[in-house]
Design an enzyme around this catalytic site. Sequence first.
Site, PDB file in Angstrom:
ATOM      1  N   SER A 285       0.968  -1.289  -0.149  1.00 29.15           N
ATOM      2  CA  SER A 285       0.032   0.132  -0.400  1.00 29.15           C
ATOM      3  C   SER A 285       0.978   0.938   0.057  1.00 29.15           C
ATOM      4  O   SER A 285       1.410   0.978  -1.107  1.00 29.15           O
ATOM      5  CB  SER A 285      -0.602   0.012   1.580  1.00 29.15           C
TER       6      SER A 285
ATOM      7  N   ASP B  15      -9.477  -5.220  -4.766  1.00 32.31           N
ATOM      8  CA  ASP B  15      -9.176  -4.483  -3.924  1.00 32.31           C
ATOM      9  C   ASP B  15      -9.740  -2.743  -3.931  1.00 32.31           C
ATOM     10  O   ASP B  15     -10.053  -1.881  -5.236  1.00 32.31           O
ATOM     11  CB  ASP B  15      -7.255  -4.211  -3.991  1.00 32.31           C
TER      12      ASP B  15
ATOM     13  N   HIS C 161      -7.920  -5.598  -0.098  1.00 28.86           N
ATOM     14  CA  HIS C 161      -6.517  -4.989  -0.076  1.00 28.86           C
ATOM     15  C   HIS C 161      -5.508  -5.783   0.889  1.00 28.86           C
ATOM     16  O   HIS C 161      -4.161  -5.737   0.761  1.00 28.86           O
ATOM     17  CB  HIS C 161      -6.846  -3.167   0.512  1.00 28.86           C
TER      18      HIS C 161
END
Length: 270
Positions: free
Chosen positions: A98, A223, A251
């Site tokens: 991320s 995601d 995610h």
Amino acid sequence: MGCYIQVEDSVSLYVEDVNPGSGKAILFLHGWPGNHQLFEYQFTQLPQMGYRCIGWDQRGFGKSDKPWRGYDYDRLADDVRAVIAALNLQNITLAGHSTGGAIAIRYMARHGGYGVSKLTLLAAAAPSLIQRPYFPYGLKKEEVLTIIEGTYKDRPNMLRGFGDMFFFQHVTPAFSDWFFQLGLQAAGWATAAIANTWLTEEKLFYDLAQIQVPTLILHGVHDRVCHFPLAEAQRNGIKNAKLVPFQFSGHGLFYDERDKLNRELAHFIG
């Protein structure tokens, strides 16, 4: 083995180093709003396969110092450089999830990939987390502004909502509580500052072309934070990059499909 590494005056970061005797090292950069403990299911499995796993809490998060400033990608990339130098790491795999993936990209461009021989991007927030006139694939700017407002108004409630959109597979209430507690360990100002960086940072588009090492991109097709087209943009922007879609992940692919992620990492590193 845990220790603290000073990266600048009055700022030290907590580092966890598991299986330090192995020559095959992976340095994990966690995403927002957690800390290195997000990679628990990598740190319990990969060392059994002969890998050294190093994780650290970014400034403002987990057990690290929580200064008022220093949450732009340049400073965070400099922190990576300081950790790599302090541990004398060479020929490592850098793995960023991320926002950690965005920091990894900035590190490769800003510091020439010092000490890194391979790069892995896990649901990376790059080249842009939000939609822009020339990049229509991310979150709407208003969604990020809502996160920032929630951070200042009721951070625990914001974290609960964010946790609800993080995973694709079912997670137990106990796991959800654990994930929530990781977010609470961060400073509120650091949580908001990183979210603000998503709005202002655009140079990652140019950073992609600077990456010269083999790159593995792992990204969940479900995601809802960093949408899958971001992964396709990373593959198109990085020379010698391979994209592996995770069909049953959101995610949090490091948990949704943790066994597959560990296998892909091990195969990539060799």
